[in-house]
Each structure stands twice: as structure tokens, then as C-alpha cells.
Enzyme design. Structure first.
Site, PDB file in Angstrom:
ATOM      1  N   PRO A 349      43.046 -48.850  37.360  1.00 25.99           N
ATOM      2  CA  PRO A 349      42.731 -48.195  38.589  1.00 25.99           C
ATOM      3  C   PRO A 349      43.108 -48.918  39.480  1.00 25.99           C
ATOM      4  O   PRO A 349      42.389 -50.450  40.323  1.00 25.99           O
ATOM      5  CB  PRO A 349      41.791 -47.984  38.094  1.00 25.99           C
ATOM      6  CG  PRO A 349      41.068 -48.443  37.038  1.00 25.99           C
ATOM      7  CD  PRO A 349      42.600 -49.532  36.425  1.00 25.99           C
ATOM      8  N   ASP A 525      42.072 -54.787  39.815  1.00 25.02           N
ATOM      9  CA  ASP A 525      42.347 -53.833  39.018  1.00 25.02           C
ATOM     10  C   ASP A 525      40.797 -54.068  39.190  1.00 25.02           C
ATOM     11  O   ASP A 525      39.703 -54.763  39.369  1.00 25.02           O
ATOM     12  CB  ASP A 525      42.170 -54.505  37.616  1.00 25.02           C
ATOM     13  CG  ASP A 525      42.025 -53.810  36.519  1.00 25.02           C
ATOM     14  OD1 ASP A 525      41.575 -52.773  36.836  1.00 25.02           O
ATOM     15  OD2 ASP A 525      42.104 -54.417  35.732  1.00 25.02           O
ATOM     16  N   HIS A 526      40.604 -52.222  40.001  1.00 22.83           N
ATOM     17  CA  HIS A 526      39.082 -51.803  40.219  1.00 22.83           C
ATOM     18  C   HIS A 526      37.934 -51.392  38.655  1.00 22.83           C
ATOM     19  O   HIS A 526      36.593 -51.373  39.584  1.00 22.83           O
ATOM     20  CB  HIS A 526      39.117 -50.723  41.089  1.00 22.83           C
ATOM     21  CG  HIS A 526      38.297 -49.585  42.412  1.00 22.83           C
ATOM     22  ND1 HIS A 526      36.969 -50.921  42.272  1.00 22.83           N
ATOM     23  CD2 HIS A 526      37.986 -48.760  43.083  1.00 22.83           C
ATOM     24  CE1 HIS A 526      36.616 -50.534  43.107  1.00 22.83           C
ATOM     25  NE2 HIS A 526      37.009 -49.126  43.674  1.00 22.83           N
ATOM     26  N   ARG A 527      38.285 -52.155  37.649  1.00 22.28           N
ATOM     27  CA  ARG A 527      37.718 -51.916  36.824  1.00 22.28           C
ATOM     28  C   ARG A 527      36.958 -53.441  36.785  1.00 22.28           C
ATOM     29  O   ARG A 527      35.631 -53.332  36.227  1.00 22.28           O
ATOM     30  CB  ARG A 527      38.233 -52.000  35.431  1.00 22.28           C
ATOM     31  CG  ARG A 527      39.207 -50.863  34.529  1.00 22.28           C
ATOM     32  CD  ARG A 527      39.728 -50.427  34.526  1.00 22.28           C
ATOM     33  NE  ARG A 527      40.796 -50.744  34.219  1.00 22.28           N
ATOM     34  CZ  ARG A 527      41.981 -51.258  32.870  1.00 22.28           C
ATOM     35  NH1 ARG A 527      41.385 -50.784  31.888  1.00 22.28           N
ATOM     36  NH2 ARG A 527      42.508 -51.730  32.864  1.00 22.28           N
TER      37      ARG A 527
END
Ligand code: CAO
Length: 553
Positions: A349, A525-527
Site C-alpha cells: 500500500p 509502505d503504509h503498513r
């Protein structure tokens, strides 16, 4: 015939809990104890069984409804002349051993066998009653029971799973230490257990006739799952190709019939996996979490365009109908890069944070150094400074120098600083890695950039030259552009895009001054990285580049 309302029975602490699955459809004929819906609280999930057998006339609940004890689930047409015991057409056959030992009726209709065509019990047979306890389960302590996999009256074998427990980190099935008949269950869903907790009382055969049932026992999973009649080994092998479809609706009927526990069902729903397509590898083909993860991994590795995402494939178009064309095959690098970028694009994401750095002073210094070093054939571009500033920033924000492990549950923080640099070649994009950048001077970094860029364009890079990167920089500054959104070079978690610097008017509090501004684009990476940290990272980076003396601190 009569029509009966089937309501939610006493379900303990569960109150106003959400329906996450409807396991039956109008028109279905069901047996008493068949599961109707799965509900989920913040702590656990459980299946609600029917209290009677019959044909479903009307469903009264749907996914997302909140239900409590007494809520009407469905209207059932019940055949008053037919008893629960004899109406089972779905129940798996009861084993010979169960037939000979069954003397009382249990709640579970599949166990209510009253015929006595089994061989007589050996009079020399001896039994004892034993407590079956939780064995050593390592770090699991006071863990919650999320599934009970056996029912009173079941005949089980040593190593058969009895319950599933779940901690905040993982879930595991607890096996039985002995074979025999379950007399009394001592745990229920929601209980907390530790090593030594008593799970059930078992009648264990201690001599005389063999412990083992004469036939395969009826699957115990009846207690948690309605349909076990078609074990996975009987099904044709399933391929994840074209099947993983996070955006496409699941085949609810097939999903409901899949042989898996509530927690695995919930997990599959979260990932958009149709359990009907997954092969189970646990006992009797039961689908476990690893099977679901394996299915997803295979699907993601599936070659091809949008097919593995469940979107319609590109139509084949004859472009020559519209004008002259020429077909060129993609280079090997193009194809490899394409696959790699596609995987990153769909699995990570992405968020991109834009910023600018005032590099007026940095450029003045670089040009001055450039003149001094020209005679030695050394050229320093802005990229070397950017790499140094990135490393200083990575040290302050270590999450940007990490990777998620393959389970996606752990972050691996790297204590080394290897920076990948995207290089444009006639055959496509390659990313050589400059190692241990924190221990190298600006001149050394500049020389390595030039060497690697040359090697890349001469097709002389070795695979090892492109491995071990922590963070990638894609600099298009020498070409142009104001901003772009680079794709994270997974399993790295962030990539910096650099565009062309230009003179911009900058307000210094009293007047506009012409300053050389460098556009920065950080995709992450938004995680792993929150938006606030993304902004902090680029702000700090900008500060480093705007005043390079800070890099020395
Ligand atoms: N702003 C303005 N000018 C810049 C600049 C920037 N951000 N970055 C570099 N320049 C200037 C350099 O100073 C140099 O100018 P001079 O010759 O006058 O000194 C000129 O641009 C060319 O620099 P360069 O591109 O040869 O060198 P570099 O160190 O900046 O970059 C390399 C090296 C290998 C990264 C680059 O050549 C390259 O291949 N970039 C493309 C990367 C790419 O394709 N990324 C896309 C990936 S996503 O699809």
C-alpha cells in the site's frame, strides 16, 4: 408440517454480536445442530447452530446484523412426524465403535445412532476415566479457546486436535494425549487455558480390545463445522490462478461449505480468499491459516497481467486495423523489472510524500569541490550528497531501513546502510547497490555511482551487485520533471524519487529570494510507515540538504 422460528440460543457473554457469515440459504434443508451463522465479538467468533431440522423458508438475518440471545435467525418448515434422529441425510456415517458404545443420546444429531448391528463388546475390555490436560505449549499462557473441535460422545485418537487457542500473536490447535471416548468437555469457547488445564474427561481403553475404532471415526469437527462430508483429498486439486479476488464477491455457498474453523474463515474473508478454492492440509483436509497464506502467496506469484487480481484480462486488439505498427519484444530486463514492479505495486500500500530542499548552498559547495577535483577526473553530482543525507535520516528513522518478514507480522530492522540507485540503461531499469554508504566519503560514493552506472549500461553488473539494498533512490534530476511517484522496491519499505532542481522564489520572512529548490518524492509502505513519519522523514532530509554541515553532526 409446522413452521418454527429458530432463535439464537444462550450464547454466554456474546451480546449484540455481528454476523460475519451466513452459512445457509433459503430453500436449504438443514439438520438440528447444523451451523446457521458465524458471529464475531471483539474477542472470538462462534457458529450458531439450529435447534431443529427442516427446510429454510425465510432467512431473517444477514451479514453485518448484530444479534443476541433470542434474535430470530430464520423460519423453518419442520416435519413434525419426523424425528431429528432419523432425518439426517447429511450426517456422516457413525463408526462401528460408536455404535457399540453409544448408549445415551447426545445433543449432536450425527451421533444419535441407535441401531445395534455392531459386533458385541469383548467382555475382557477394560476402561479407565482420564483427565486430558493441556500439554506444554511453550509461551502460550492464559490463552483463549476460540474453537472446541470435539463433542461429548466423540471417539478420538491420540494427537487429534481438541481445541484451538489464540494468543495475540498466533493460534494453535491442542492435541489429545490419548485415544478414547469424550465423556465430558471441561472447556468452552472463550475460556482461558494454560499448561495443565483440564480439557475433558476421557474413557480410555486400557486393555482387552484395541483402543482404535474399527473404522475411521466420524470427524469431530462436526462440533465446529457443519459440512465434513467431502474431505479435500476427494476434491480435484485447486489452483490459485485467476482465483484470488480481493475485490470480487465470494461464492458464499461454496465458502460456507469449506472445511475450516471460524478463525480461518475470518482470516480468509479479510484477505478476500474464496475458501472453496483452497486445499486443506490439516487432518481430513481441514483448511488452516497456512493453507490460506500459501494460496495467497501462489496467487501473487502467478504470472500474467490483471488476471491474478480477479480483474478482466486485457482484450486482444489488432492495432494494425487503425494504422501502421511495429512489434518489438520486451528486453529480459524489461520483463523482469515489469514483474517485480507489478508485484510491489499490487502488494504494497503506497503513499507518496512530496517535499522540497533548498540546495542553494549545497550546490555552491559541490561546484567549488567539482572545480578542485576536476583535474583528478573526479565528478560529484547532487546524488552523492542526497545519498549521504538519506543515510543520516535513516539513522534517525530506523523503520525506513527495514523490511517486513514473509509472514508480514515482524519487522526486520537493518543496522547496515546499503543504498540502491536506479540506473536507466537502453535495455531498461536496473538497481545496483552501494554498500555501507555510512562508511564512505562523498568522493567514494560518487565514484561508485559512476562505476555502477557504467557497468549497468555495459551489461556487466553481477546479480550480487544488485542484492542487499535497504533503501532505493531514483534520481531523474539529470533528465527533468518536477515530481513523480516512485514504486517501493519491495521488500524495502521506502524509495526516494529526486526530480530536477530549479530556481524558485522563496520568502525569507521579509522578501522573496531566488533559491535552488530540489523536489523530493518519498513513496513508502503504509503498513510499516505512518503518514506523520513520512512527513518527518522528508522534512529532516530537506533540512540536511539545505544545510549540509548538519550531516557532520
Ligand atoms: N537537479 C538538477 N540537476 C541534476 C540533478 C538534479 N536533481 N541531478 C543531477 N543533475 C545534473 C548533474 O549535476 C549533471 O549535470 P552536470 O553534468 O552539468 O554536472 C547532470 O544532471 C547529469 O547527471 P547524471 O544523471 O549523469 O548523474 P547522477 O549522479 O545525477 O545520476 C544515475 C546517475 C545513474 C542515477 C542517472 O544517470 C540515471 O540513470 N538516472 C535515471 C534513474 C531512473 O531511470 N529512474 C527512474 C526509475 S522509476 O522508473
Amino acid at each position: 408440517m409446522s413452521i418454527k422460528e429458530i432463535v439464537v440460543p444462550d450464547i454466554g457473554d456474546f451480546d449484540a454480536v455481528e454476523v460475519i457469515e451466513v452459512l445457509v440459504a433459503e430453500g436449504d434443508t438443514i439438520q438440528a445442530e447444523d451451523s446457521i451463522v458465524t458471529v464475531e465479538s471483539d474477542k472470538a467468533s462462534m457458529e450458531i447452530p439450529s435447534s431443529a431440522s427442516g427446510k429454510i423458508l425465510k432467512l431473517k438475518v444477514g451479514m453485518g446484523d448484530n444479534i443476541s440471545e433470542g434474535t430470530v435467525l430464520l423460519m423453518l418448515e419442520v416435519d413434525d412426524s419426523e424425528s431429528t434422529e432419523t432425518s439426517s441425510d447429511k450426517a456422516p456415517a457413525t463408526s462401528a465403535t460408536e455404535k457399540q458404545t453409544e448408549t445415551t443420546k447426545t445433543d449432536a444429531p450425527v451421533k444419535q445412532e441407535t441401531t445395534t448391528d455392531a459386533p458385541a463388546t469383548d467382555s475382557s475390555s477394560k476402561t479407565s476415566i482420564e483427565e486430558i490436560i493441556v500439554p506444554d505449549i511453550g509461551d502460550f499462557d492464559e490463552v483463549e479457546v476460540i474453537e472446541v473441535l470435539v463433542a461429548e460422545g466423540d471417539i478420538i485418537e491420540a494427537e487429534d486436535s481438541l481445541i484451538t487457542v489464540e494468543s495475540d500473536k498466533a493460534s494453535m490447535e491442542i492435541p489429545s494425549s490419548a485415544s478414547g471416548k469424550v465423556l465430558k468437555l471441561k472447556v468452552k469457547i472463550g475460556d482461558k487455558v494454560s499448561e495443565g488445564s483440564v480439557l475433558l474427561m476421557m474413557e480410555v481403553n486400557t486393555g482387552g480390545i484395541a483402543d482404535k475404532p474399527a473404522e475411521e471415526p466420524t470427524p469431530k469437527e462436526d462440533a465446529v463445522k457443519l459440512n465434513v462430508s467431502a474431505p479435500a483429498e476427494a476434491k480435484p486439486s485447486k489452483s490459485p490462478v485467476n482465483k484470488l479476488s480481493p475485490t470480487v464477491h465470494l461464492d458464499e455457498k461454496r465458502f460456507s461449505k469449506a472445511y475450516a474453523s471460524p478463525s480461518v474463515r475470518k482470516f480468509a474473508r479479510e484477505l478476500g480468499v474464496d475458501l472453496g478454492e483452497v486445499d486443506g492440509t490439516s487432518r481430513k483436509g481441514r483448511i488452516n491459516k497456512d493453507d490460506v497464506k500459501g494460496f495467497v502467496k501462489k496467487a501473487l506469484n502467478t504470472k500474467g497481467s490483471g488476471s491474478s487480481l480477479g480483474v478482466a484480462p486485457m482484450p486482444e486488439i489488432d492495432f494494425s486495423k487503425f494504422g501502421e505498427i511495429e512489434t518489438q519484444s520486451l528486453s529480459k530486463i524489461n520483463k523482469l523489472t515489469g514483474e517485480f514492479l507489478h508485484r510491489s505495486w499490487v502488494t504494497v500500500p503506497h503513499v507518496t510524500q512530496f517535499d522540497e530542499a533548498d540546495i542553494t548552498e549545497m550546490e555552491a559547495f559541490r561546484k567549488q569541490m567539482g572545480k578542485e577535483m576536476e583535474k583528478d577526473g573526479i565528478k560529484i553530482t547532487p546524488l552523492a550528497f542526497i545519498i549521504r543525507a538519506v543515510v543520516t535520516t535513516l539513522k534517525l528513522y530506523p523503520r525506513f531501513n527495514s523490511s517486513l518478514d514473509s509472514t508480514g507480522e515482524n519487522l526486520i530492522l537493518k543496522k547496515y546502510f546499503n543504498i540502491g540507485v536506479a540506473v536507466d540503461t537502453p535495455d531498461g531499469l536496473v538497481v545496483p547497490v552501494i554498500r555501507e554508504v555510512d562508511q564512505k566519503s562523498l568522493v567514494e560514493i560518487s565514484q561508485e555511482i559512476r562505476e555502477y552506472a557504467q557497468k549497468a549500461r555495459d551489461k556487466k553488473l553481477k546479480p550480487s551487485d544488485m542484492q542487499g539494498g535497504c533503501f532505493t533512490i531514483s534520481s531523474l534530476g539529470g533528465i527533468g520533471g518536477t515530481k513523480f511517484t516512485p514504486i517501493v522496491n519491495a521488500p524495502e519499505v521506502a524509495v526516494l524519487g529526486v526530480s530536477k532542481s530549479s530556481i524558485q522564489p522563496l520568502w525569507d520572512g521579509s522578501e522573496f529570494k531566488p533559491r535552488l529548490m530540489l523536489p523530493l518524492s518519498l513513496s513508502y509502505d503504509h503498513r510499516v510507515i505512518d503518514g506523520a513519519d513520512g512527513a518527518r522523514f522528508t522534512s529532516h532530509l530537506s533540512k540536511m540538504l539545505s544545510d549540509i554541515r548538519r550531516m557532520m553532526v
